[in-house]
Scaffold this motif. Structure first.
Motif, PDB file in Angstrom:
ATOM      1  N   GLY A  24       0.813  -1.166  -0.016  1.00  0.00           N
ATOM      2  CA  GLY A  24       0.042  -0.126   0.007  1.00  0.00           C
ATOM      3  C   GLY A  24       0.943   1.348   0.060  1.00  0.00           C
ATOM      4  O   GLY A  24       0.348   2.291   0.352  1.00  0.00           O
ATOM      5  N   LEU A  25       2.010   1.123  -0.691  1.00  0.00           N
ATOM      6  CA  LEU A  25       2.685   2.278  -0.808  1.00  0.00           C
ATOM      7  C   LEU A  25       3.380   2.712  -2.273  1.00  0.00           C
ATOM      8  O   LEU A  25       3.038   1.906  -3.087  1.00  0.00           O
ATOM      9  CB  LEU A  25       4.024   2.091  -0.097  1.00  0.00           C
ATOM     10  N   SER A  26       3.525   3.813  -2.334  1.00  0.00           N
ATOM     11  CA  SER A  26       4.054   4.390  -3.562  1.00  0.00           C
ATOM     12  C   SER A  26       5.445   3.686  -3.989  1.00  0.00           C
ATOM     13  O   SER A  26       6.206   3.277  -2.735  1.00  0.00           O
ATOM     14  CB  SER A  26       4.135   5.911  -3.759  1.00  0.00           C
ATOM     15  N   LEU A  27       5.927   3.672  -5.032  1.00  0.00           N
ATOM     16  CA  LEU A  27       7.245   2.991  -5.439  1.00  0.00           C
ATOM     17  C   LEU A  27       8.206   3.901  -4.452  1.00  0.00           C
ATOM     18  O   LEU A  27       9.137   3.167  -4.027  1.00  0.00           O
ATOM     19  CB  LEU A  27       7.371   3.138  -6.789  1.00  0.00           C
ATOM     20  N   SER A  28       8.125   5.330  -4.551  1.00  0.00           N
ATOM     21  CA  SER A  28       8.927   6.177  -4.078  1.00  0.00           C
ATOM     22  C   SER A  28       9.023   5.822  -2.390  1.00  0.00           C
ATOM     23  O   SER A  28      10.347   5.757  -1.881  1.00  0.00           O
ATOM     24  CB  SER A  28       8.800   7.471  -4.175  1.00  0.00           C
ATOM     25  N   GLU A  29       7.961   5.531  -1.963  1.00  0.00           N
ATOM     26  CA  GLU A  29       7.901   5.466  -0.264  1.00  0.00           C
ATOM     27  C   GLU A  29       8.292   4.194   0.051  1.00  0.00           C
ATOM     28  O   GLU A  29       9.176   4.038   1.072  1.00  0.00           O
ATOM     29  CB  GLU A  29       6.502   5.476   0.228  1.00  0.00           C
ATOM     30  N   LEU A  30       8.215   3.134  -0.867  1.00  0.00           N
ATOM     31  CA  LEU A  30       8.699   1.771  -0.590  1.00  0.00           C
ATOM     32  C   LEU A  30      10.340   1.643  -0.820  1.00  0.00           C
ATOM     33  O   LEU A  30      10.946   1.246   0.207  1.00  0.00           O
ATOM     34  CB  LEU A  30       8.293   0.577  -1.541  1.00  0.00           C
ATOM     35  N   ALA A  31      10.813   2.521  -1.908  1.00  0.00           N
ATOM     36  CA  ALA A  31      12.389   2.599  -1.786  1.00  0.00           C
ATOM     37  C   ALA A  31      12.989   3.208  -1.004  1.00  0.00           C
ATOM     38  O   ALA A  31      13.995   2.749  -0.180  1.00  0.00           O
ATOM     39  CB  ALA A  31      12.547   3.032  -3.345  1.00  0.00           C
ATOM     40  N   ARG A  32      12.200   4.292  -0.403  1.00  0.00           N
ATOM     41  CA  ARG A  32      13.138   5.148   0.501  1.00  0.00           C
ATOM     42  C   ARG A  32      12.875   4.238   1.998  1.00  0.00           C
ATOM     43  O   ARG A  32      13.931   4.249   2.683  1.00  0.00           O
ATOM     44  CB  ARG A  32      12.125   6.550   0.652  1.00  0.00           C
ATOM     45  N   THR A  33      11.789   3.896   2.296  1.00  0.00           N
ATOM     46  CA  THR A  33      11.708   3.120   3.600  1.00  0.00           C
ATOM     47  C   THR A  33      12.672   2.018   3.626  1.00  0.00           C
ATOM     48  O   THR A  33      13.488   1.903   4.833  1.00  0.00           O
ATOM     49  CB  THR A  33      10.314   2.633   3.456  1.00  0.00           C
ATOM     50  N   LYS A  34      12.675   1.137   2.638  1.00  0.00           N
ATOM     51  CA  LYS A  34      13.370  -0.014   2.615  1.00  0.00           C
ATOM     52  C   LYS A  34      14.858   0.333   2.687  1.00  0.00           C
ATOM     53  O   LYS A  34      15.756  -0.405   3.318  1.00  0.00           O
ATOM     54  CB  LYS A  34      13.222  -1.183   1.559  1.00  0.00           C
ATOM     55  N   LEU A  35      15.237   1.477   1.827  1.00  0.00           N
ATOM     56  CA  LEU A  35      16.803   1.646   1.836  1.00  0.00           C
ATOM     57  C   LEU A  35      17.020   2.232   3.151  1.00  0.00           C
ATOM     58  O   LEU A  35      18.171   1.682   3.897  1.00  0.00           O
ATOM     59  CB  LEU A  35      16.977   2.799   0.669  1.00  0.00           C
ATOM     60  N   LEU A  36      16.400   3.127   3.869  1.00  0.00           N
ATOM     61  CA  LEU A  36      16.909   3.489   5.059  1.00  0.00           C
ATOM     62  C   LEU A  36      16.807   2.586   6.273  1.00  0.00           C
ATOM     63  O   LEU A  36      17.646   2.529   7.059  1.00  0.00           O
ATOM     64  CB  LEU A  36      15.736   4.779   5.650  1.00  0.00           C
ATOM     65  N   GLU A  37      15.908   1.622   6.251  1.00  0.00           N
ATOM     66  CA  GLU A  37      15.706   0.620   7.053  1.00  0.00           C
ATOM     67  C   GLU A  37      17.072  -0.296   7.049  1.00  0.00           C
ATOM     68  O   GLU A  37      17.609  -0.651   7.928  1.00  0.00           O
ATOM     69  CB  GLU A  37      14.536  -0.348   6.906  1.00  0.00           C
ATOM     70  N   GLY A  38      17.340  -0.763   5.683  1.00  0.00           N
ATOM     71  CA  GLY A  38      18.587  -1.563   5.607  1.00  0.00           C
ATOM     72  C   GLY A  38      19.731  -0.815   6.168  1.00  0.00           C
ATOM     73  O   GLY A  38      20.718  -1.486   6.607  1.00  0.00           O
ATOM     74  N   LEU A  39      19.972   0.477   5.723  1.00  0.00           N
ATOM     75  CA  LEU A  39      21.083   1.022   6.142  1.00  0.00           C
ATOM     76  C   LEU A  39      21.079   1.143   7.683  1.00  0.00           C
ATOM     77  O   LEU A  39      22.248   0.970   8.409  1.00  0.00           O
ATOM     78  CB  LEU A  39      21.187   2.634   5.662  1.00  0.00           C
ATOM     79  N   GLU A  40      19.960   1.381   8.506  1.00  0.00           N
ATOM     80  CA  GLU A  40      19.925   1.426   9.896  1.00  0.00           C
ATOM     81  C   GLU A  40      20.228   0.141  10.502  1.00  0.00           C
ATOM     82  O   GLU A  40      20.971   0.009  11.586  1.00  0.00           O
ATOM     83  CB  GLU A  40      18.607   1.747  10.440  1.00  0.00           C
ATOM     84  N   ASP A  41      19.881  -0.992   9.692  1.00  0.00           N
ATOM     85  CA  ASP A  41      20.222  -2.260  10.072  1.00  0.00           C
ATOM     86  C   ASP A  41      21.547  -2.446   9.879  1.00  0.00           C
ATOM     87  O   ASP A  41      22.307  -3.238  10.935  1.00  0.00           O
ATOM     88  CB  ASP A  41      19.669  -3.263   9.392  1.00  0.00           C
ATOM     89  N   GLN A  42      22.270  -1.925   9.124  1.00  0.00           N
ATOM     90  CA  GLN A  42      23.844  -2.119   8.907  1.00  0.00           C
ATOM     91  C   GLN A  42      24.468  -1.369   9.971  1.00  0.00           C
ATOM     92  O   GLN A  42      25.347  -2.038  10.761  1.00  0.00           O
ATOM     93  CB  GLN A  42      24.276  -1.527   7.406  1.00  0.00           C
ATOM     94  N   ILE A  43      23.997  -0.288  10.386  1.00  0.00           N
ATOM     95  CA  ILE A  43      24.658   0.540  11.497  1.00  0.00           C
ATOM     96  C   ILE A  43      24.617  -0.161  12.680  1.00  0.00           C
ATOM     97  O   ILE A  43      25.388  -0.456  13.774  1.00  0.00           O
ATOM     98  CB  ILE A  43      24.236   1.895  11.683  1.00  0.00           C
ATOM     99  N   ASP A  44      23.226  -0.838  13.048  1.00  0.00           N
ATOM    100  CA  ASP A  44      23.118  -1.578  14.293  1.00  0.00           C
ATOM    101  C   ASP A  44      23.858  -3.019  14.338  1.00  0.00           C
ATOM    102  O   ASP A  44      24.679  -2.888  15.330  1.00  0.00           O
ATOM    103  CB  ASP A  44      21.442  -2.144  14.320  1.00  0.00           C
ATOM    104  N   MET A  45      23.833  -3.554  13.205  1.00  0.00           N
ATOM    105  CA  MET A  45      24.971  -4.740  13.274  1.00  0.00           C
ATOM    106  C   MET A  45      26.359  -4.394  13.407  1.00  0.00           C
ATOM    107  O   MET A  45      27.072  -5.213  14.062  1.00  0.00           O
ATOM    108  CB  MET A  45      24.888  -5.658  11.883  1.00  0.00           C
ATOM    109  N   ASP A  46      26.920  -3.246  12.784  1.00  0.00           N
ATOM    110  CA  ASP A  46      28.063  -2.748  12.969  1.00  0.00           C
ATOM    111  C   ASP A  46      28.480  -2.451  14.601  1.00  0.00           C
ATOM    112  O   ASP A  46      29.533  -3.066  15.091  1.00  0.00           O
ATOM    113  CB  ASP A  46      28.575  -1.604  12.314  1.00  0.00           C
ATOM    114  N   LEU A  47      27.682  -1.832  15.218  1.00  0.00           N
ATOM    115  CA  LEU A  47      27.594  -1.500  16.327  1.00  0.00           C
ATOM    116  C   LEU A  47      27.682  -2.684  17.385  1.00  0.00           C
ATOM    117  O   LEU A  47      28.411  -2.900  18.321  1.00  0.00           O
ATOM    118  CB  LEU A  47      26.473  -0.700  16.874  1.00  0.00           C
ATOM    119  N   TYR A  48      26.599  -3.560  17.074  1.00  0.00           N
ATOM    120  CA  TYR A  48      26.633  -5.057  17.829  1.00  0.00           C
ATOM    121  C   TYR A  48      27.889  -5.672  17.912  1.00  0.00           C
ATOM    122  O   TYR A  48      28.485  -6.189  18.614  1.00  0.00           O
ATOM    123  CB  TYR A  48      25.563  -5.715  17.150  1.00  0.00           C
TER     124      TYR A  48
END
Length: 73
Positions: A24-48
């Protein structure tokens, strides 16, 4: 607001659009959300990983039995 453009194949665009529709998202919303989530997950894993390495270098953990003895239980 800025615009970011990236190239994908027609098949990839179709898949991304289908996933956006499914969520239920626009293509732009999906891309932005998933990209930011992935990058935040990468930061979390690095800190872990850094925290685990620091813990392994200075491991002060004790067994449950030793903790009971230390607490006089």
């Amino acid at each position: 607001m800025s615009t970011v453009t990236f190239r994908v194949s027609d098949e990839e665009k179709s898949f991304i659009q289908s996933m956006a529709d499914l969520n239920g998202l626009s293509l732009s919303e999906l891309a932005r959300t998933k990209l930011l989530e992935g990058l935040e997950d990468q930061i979390d894993m690095d800190l872990y990983n850094k925290t685990i390495k620091a813990h392994e270098l200075n491991d002060e953990s004790i067994s449950h039995q030793d903790m009971l003895l230390e607490l006089g239980l």
